[in-house]
Design an enzyme around this catalytic site. Structure first.
Site, short mmCIF file in Angstrom:
data_model
loop_
_atom_site.label_atom_id
_atom_site.label_comp_id
_atom_site.label_asym_id
_atom_site.label_seq_id
_atom_site.Cartn_x
_atom_site.Cartn_y
_atom_site.Cartn_z
N ARG A 18 0.83 -1.21 0.00
CA ARG A 18 0.00 0.00 0.00
C ARG A 18 0.86 1.25 0.00
NH1 ARG A 18 -3.85 -0.64 4.89
NH2 ARG A 18 -1.90 -1.43 5.73
N ASN A 36 -6.16 -3.30 1.89
CA ASN A 36 -5.98 -4.73 2.13
C ASN A 36 -7.35 -5.39 2.26
OD1 ASN A 36 -3.21 -4.59 2.16
ND2 ASN A 36 -3.04 -4.59 4.39
#
Length: 89
Positions: A18, A36
């Site tokens: 990320r 996620n």
């Protein structure tokens, strides 16, 4: 300007995915978000030029520790008022 919903499968959690996605998006001036998922995959919506989105994917594929086994890519409607790329928790 296009927008894609991307679903990444592989070793994509716990490896800085990320963070790498946000850094790449900021460098390429892309907007959207990354998050996620419960099953160990990562979902992303990203918006910008086709070329810059492909460059972002290439950057993620070359990133250290990240191992992308598969990417599902679906074109979706553009969000006209979006101005940044965010990490969702």
């Amino acid at each position: 300007m296009v927008r894609y919903r991307l679903h990444f499968i592989g070793r994509v959690q716990g490896v800085g995915f990320r963070w790498q996605a946000r850094m790449a998006a900021d460098a390429l001036r892309l907007t959207g978000w990354v998050m996620n998922m419960w099953d160990g995959s990562v979902d992303m919506e990203v918006q910008g030029s086709e070329g810059d989105i492909e460059r972002m994917i290439e950057m993620l594929m070359r990133a250290r520790y990240i191992e992308i086994d598969d990417i599902r890519k679906d074109k979706i409607a553009v969000c006209e008022d979006e101005r940044s790329f965010n990490v969702k928790h």
